[in-house]
Design a protein around this motif. Structure first.
Motif, PDB file in Angstrom:
ATOM      1  N   VAL A   4    -117.635  -3.663  -3.669  1.00 55.55           N
ATOM      2  CA  VAL A   4    -118.515  -4.805  -3.463  1.00 55.55           C
ATOM      3  C   VAL A   4    -118.207  -5.804  -4.564  1.00 55.55           C
ATOM      4  CG1 VAL A   4    -120.898  -5.604  -3.342  1.00 55.55           C
ATOM      5  CG2 VAL A   4    -120.290  -3.378  -2.379  1.00 55.55           C
ATOM      6  N   VAL A   5    -117.994  -7.052  -4.189  1.00 54.18           N
ATOM      7  CA  VAL A   5    -117.607  -8.088  -5.137  1.00 54.18           C
ATOM      8  C   VAL A   5    -118.775  -9.057  -5.331  1.00 54.18           C
ATOM      9  CG1 VAL A   5    -116.005 -10.003  -5.559  1.00 54.18           C
ATOM     10  CG2 VAL A   5    -115.189  -7.891  -4.485  1.00 54.18           C
ATOM     11  N   VAL A   6    -119.030  -9.381  -6.592  1.00 55.59           N
ATOM     12  CA  VAL A   6    -120.021 -10.403  -6.944  1.00 55.59           C
ATOM     13  C   VAL A   6    -119.256 -11.544  -7.607  1.00 55.59           C
ATOM     14  CG1 VAL A   6    -122.088 -10.960  -8.273  1.00 55.59           C
ATOM     15  CG2 VAL A   6    -121.807  -8.651  -7.308  1.00 55.59           C
ATOM     16  N   GLU A  50    -122.131   4.889   1.880  1.00 51.75           N
ATOM     17  CA  GLU A  50    -122.147   3.770   2.824  1.00 51.75           C
ATOM     18  C   GLU A  50    -122.838   2.559   2.202  1.00 51.75           C
ATOM     19  OE1 GLU A  50    -123.812   2.767   7.319  1.00 51.75           O
ATOM     20  OE2 GLU A  50    -124.023   4.779   6.478  1.00 51.75           O
ATOM     21  N   VAL A  51    -122.281   1.394   2.459  1.00 52.05           N
ATOM     22  CA  VAL A  51    -122.883   0.149   1.971  1.00 52.05           C
ATOM     23  C   VAL A  51    -123.777  -0.395   3.076  1.00 52.05           C
ATOM     24  CG1 VAL A  51    -122.466  -2.165   1.093  1.00 52.05           C
ATOM     25  CG2 VAL A  51    -120.940  -0.305   0.448  1.00 52.05           C
ATOM     26  N   THR A  52    -125.056  -0.148   2.931  1.00 53.02           N
ATOM     27  CA  THR A  52    -126.053  -0.597   3.903  1.00 53.02           C
ATOM     28  C   THR A  52    -126.632  -1.938   3.452  1.00 53.02           C
ATOM     29  OG1 THR A  52    -127.814   0.523   2.707  1.00 53.02           O
ATOM     30  CG2 THR A  52    -126.661   1.804   4.415  1.00 53.02           C
ATOM     31  N   ASP A  53    -127.435  -2.532   4.320  1.00 53.15           N
ATOM     32  CA  ASP A  53    -128.118  -3.771   3.934  1.00 53.15           C
ATOM     33  C   ASP A  53    -129.007  -3.541   2.715  1.00 53.15           C
ATOM     34  OD1 ASP A  53    -126.903  -5.229   5.934  1.00 53.15           O
ATOM     35  OD2 ASP A  53    -128.599  -5.080   7.318  1.00 53.15           O
ATOM     36  N   ALA A  54    -129.648  -2.373   2.646  1.00 55.85           N
ATOM     37  CA  ALA A  54    -130.503  -2.059   1.501  1.00 55.85           C
ATOM     38  C   ALA A  54    -129.672  -1.962   0.222  1.00 55.85           C
ATOM     39  CB  ALA A  54    -131.254  -0.748   1.744  1.00 55.85           C
ATOM     40  N   ARG A  55    -128.496  -1.339   0.316  1.00 55.51           N
ATOM     41  CA  ARG A  55    -127.621  -1.205  -0.865  1.00 55.51           C
ATOM     42  C   ARG A  55    -127.130  -2.566  -1.317  1.00 55.51           C
ATOM     43  NH1 ARG A  55    -127.034   1.741  -5.205  1.00 55.51           N
ATOM     44  NH2 ARG A  55    -124.925   2.403  -5.585  1.00 55.51           N
ATOM     45  N   LEU A  56    -126.759  -3.433  -0.363  1.00 55.83           N
ATOM     46  CA  LEU A  56    -126.344  -4.793  -0.726  1.00 55.83           C
ATOM     47  C   LEU A  56    -127.490  -5.559  -1.367  1.00 55.83           C
ATOM     48  CD1 LEU A  56    -124.063  -5.900   2.249  1.00 55.83           C
ATOM     49  CD2 LEU A  56    -123.391  -5.431  -0.115  1.00 55.83           C
ATOM     50  N   GLY A  57    -128.716  -5.298  -0.924  1.00 59.69           N
ATOM     51  CA  GLY A  57    -129.893  -5.909  -1.554  1.00 59.69           C
ATOM     52  C   GLY A  57    -130.027  -5.482  -3.001  1.00 59.69           C
ATOM     53  N   GLU A  58    -129.733  -4.205  -3.278  1.00 57.43           N
ATOM     54  CA  GLU A  58    -129.760  -3.719  -4.663  1.00 57.43           C
ATOM     55  C   GLU A  58    -128.704  -4.430  -5.504  1.00 57.43           C
ATOM     56  OE1 GLU A  58    -129.167   0.483  -4.438  1.00 57.43           O
ATOM     57  OE2 GLU A  58    -131.163   0.868  -3.616  1.00 57.43           O
ATOM     58  N   VAL A  59    -127.516  -4.620  -4.922  1.00 60.05           N
ATOM     59  CA  VAL A  59    -126.448  -5.310  -5.651  1.00 60.05           C
ATOM     60  C   VAL A  59    -126.842  -6.761  -5.900  1.00 60.05           C
ATOM     61  CG1 VAL A  59    -124.040  -6.064  -5.567  1.00 60.05           C
ATOM     62  CG2 VAL A  59    -124.646  -3.744  -4.827  1.00 60.05           C
ATOM     63  N   ARG A  60    -127.476  -7.404  -4.930  1.00 63.87           N
ATOM     64  CA  ARG A  60    -127.947  -8.786  -5.135  1.00 63.87           C
ATOM     65  C   ARG A  60    -128.968  -8.850  -6.272  1.00 63.87           C
ATOM     66  NH1 ARG A  60    -127.727  -8.544   0.483  1.00 63.87           N
ATOM     67  NH2 ARG A  60    -126.006  -9.772   1.312  1.00 63.87           N
ATOM     68  N   VAL A  71    -130.668 -19.684 -13.610  1.00 62.79           N
ATOM     69  CA  VAL A  71    -131.031 -21.057 -13.957  1.00 62.79           C
ATOM     70  C   VAL A  71    -129.822 -21.977 -13.811  1.00 62.79           C
ATOM     71  CG1 VAL A  71    -131.840 -22.552 -15.828  1.00 62.79           C
ATOM     72  CG2 VAL A  71    -132.866 -20.300 -15.509  1.00 62.79           C
ATOM     73  N   ILE A  72    -128.632 -21.488 -14.186  1.00 57.27           N
ATOM     74  CA  ILE A  72    -127.443 -22.350 -14.180  1.00 57.27           C
ATOM     75  C   ILE A  72    -126.315 -21.849 -13.280  1.00 57.27           C
ATOM     76  CG2 ILE A  72    -127.903 -23.274 -16.481  1.00 57.27           C
ATOM     77  CD1 ILE A  72    -125.651 -21.379 -17.511  1.00 57.27           C
ATOM     78  N   GLU A  73    -126.468 -20.652 -12.695  1.00 56.81           N
ATOM     79  CA  GLU A  73    -125.386 -20.080 -11.901  1.00 56.81           C
ATOM     80  C   GLU A  73    -125.855 -19.650 -10.513  1.00 56.81           C
ATOM     81  OE1 GLU A  73    -122.526 -17.988 -15.212  1.00 56.81           O
ATOM     82  OE2 GLU A  73    -124.400 -16.948 -14.720  1.00 56.81           O
ATOM     83  N   ASP A  74    -124.951 -19.761  -9.559  1.00 57.98           N
ATOM     84  CA  ASP A  74    -125.126 -19.213  -8.217  1.00 57.98           C
ATOM     85  C   ASP A  74    -124.223 -17.990  -8.119  1.00 57.98           C
ATOM     86  OD1 ASP A  74    -126.841 -21.262  -7.255  1.00 57.98           O
ATOM     87  OD2 ASP A  74    -125.108 -22.529  -6.816  1.00 57.98           O
ATOM     88  N   PHE A  75    -124.545 -17.088  -7.199  1.00 57.24           N
ATOM     89  CA  PHE A  75    -123.661 -15.946  -6.992  1.00 57.24           C
ATOM     90  C   PHE A  75    -123.557 -15.636  -5.507  1.00 57.24           C
ATOM     91  CE2 PHE A  75    -127.864 -14.077  -7.526  1.00 57.24           C
ATOM     92  CZ  PHE A  75    -127.914 -13.155  -6.498  1.00 57.24           C
ATOM     93  N   ARG A  76    -122.486 -14.923  -5.172  1.00 60.95           N
ATOM     94  CA  ARG A  76    -122.233 -14.487  -3.803  1.00 60.95           C
ATOM     95  C   ARG A  76    -121.826 -13.034  -3.838  1.00 60.95           C
ATOM     96  NH1 ARG A  76    -117.976 -14.694   0.460  1.00 60.95           N
ATOM     97  NH2 ARG A  76    -116.358 -14.824  -1.108  1.00 60.95           N
ATOM     98  N   VAL A  77    -122.386 -12.222  -2.966  1.00 59.62           N
ATOM     99  CA  VAL A  77    -122.076 -10.799  -2.882  1.00 59.62           C
ATOM    100  C   VAL A  77    -121.402 -10.544  -1.538  1.00 59.62           C
ATOM    101  CG1 VAL A  77    -123.065  -8.472  -2.769  1.00 59.62           C
ATOM    102  CG2 VAL A  77    -124.057 -10.167  -4.327  1.00 59.62           C
ATOM    103  N   HIS A  78    -120.272  -9.831  -1.574  1.00 55.54           N
ATOM    104  CA  HIS A  78    -119.624  -9.457  -0.313  1.00 55.54           C
ATOM    105  C   HIS A  78    -118.846  -8.166  -0.474  1.00 55.54           C
ATOM    106  CE1 HIS A  78    -115.528 -10.843  -1.487  1.00 55.54           C
ATOM    107  NE2 HIS A  78    -116.203 -11.684  -2.233  1.00 55.54           N
ATOM    108  N   VAL A  79    -118.629  -7.508   0.641  1.00 57.22           N
ATOM    109  CA  VAL A  79    -117.843  -6.274   0.671  1.00 57.22           C
ATOM    110  C   VAL A  79    -116.388  -6.678   0.832  1.00 57.22           C
ATOM    111  CG1 VAL A  79    -117.383  -4.137   1.934  1.00 57.22           C
ATOM    112  CG2 VAL A  79    -119.734  -4.957   1.672  1.00 57.22           C
TER     113      VAL A  79
END
Length: 83
Positions: A4-6, A50-60, A71-79
């Motif tokens: 999973v990449v942030v 398994e990377v579930t929606d719940a697991r991705l929520g934890e990563v977010r 405050v100063i940064e945006d991020f994107r999480v993807h598999v």
């Protein structure tokens, strides 16, 4: 395991001095036609199971609380797909 990449970037309205320094160096190095450079961070997380929606929520949540400054940064999480 799944990767999973942030990706973390400064918000567009925030000045990016490192990006500007790179942009200023490009013509001196012979690179033309690049009108802007923004610098960011990339985190690669190896996730067990398994990377579930719940697991991705934890990563977010992790990205918001630890890997970025909301405050100063945006991020994107993807598999990331493996080749």
């Amino acid at each position: 395991m799944t990767r999973v990449v942030v990706e973390v970037m400064l918000k567009p309205e925030i000045l990016d001095p490192q990006g500007k320094a790179v942009q200023g160096a490009l013509p001196r190095l012979g690179f033309e036609g690049i009108s802007d450079v923004r610098q960011g961070k990339r985190f690669e997380l190896e996730v067990d199971g398994e990377v579930t929606d719940a697991r991705l929520g934890e990563v977010r949540d992790l990205a918001e609380r630890l890997l970025s400054n909301p405050v100063i940064e945006d991020f994107r999480v993807h598999v990331e797909e493996r080749a």
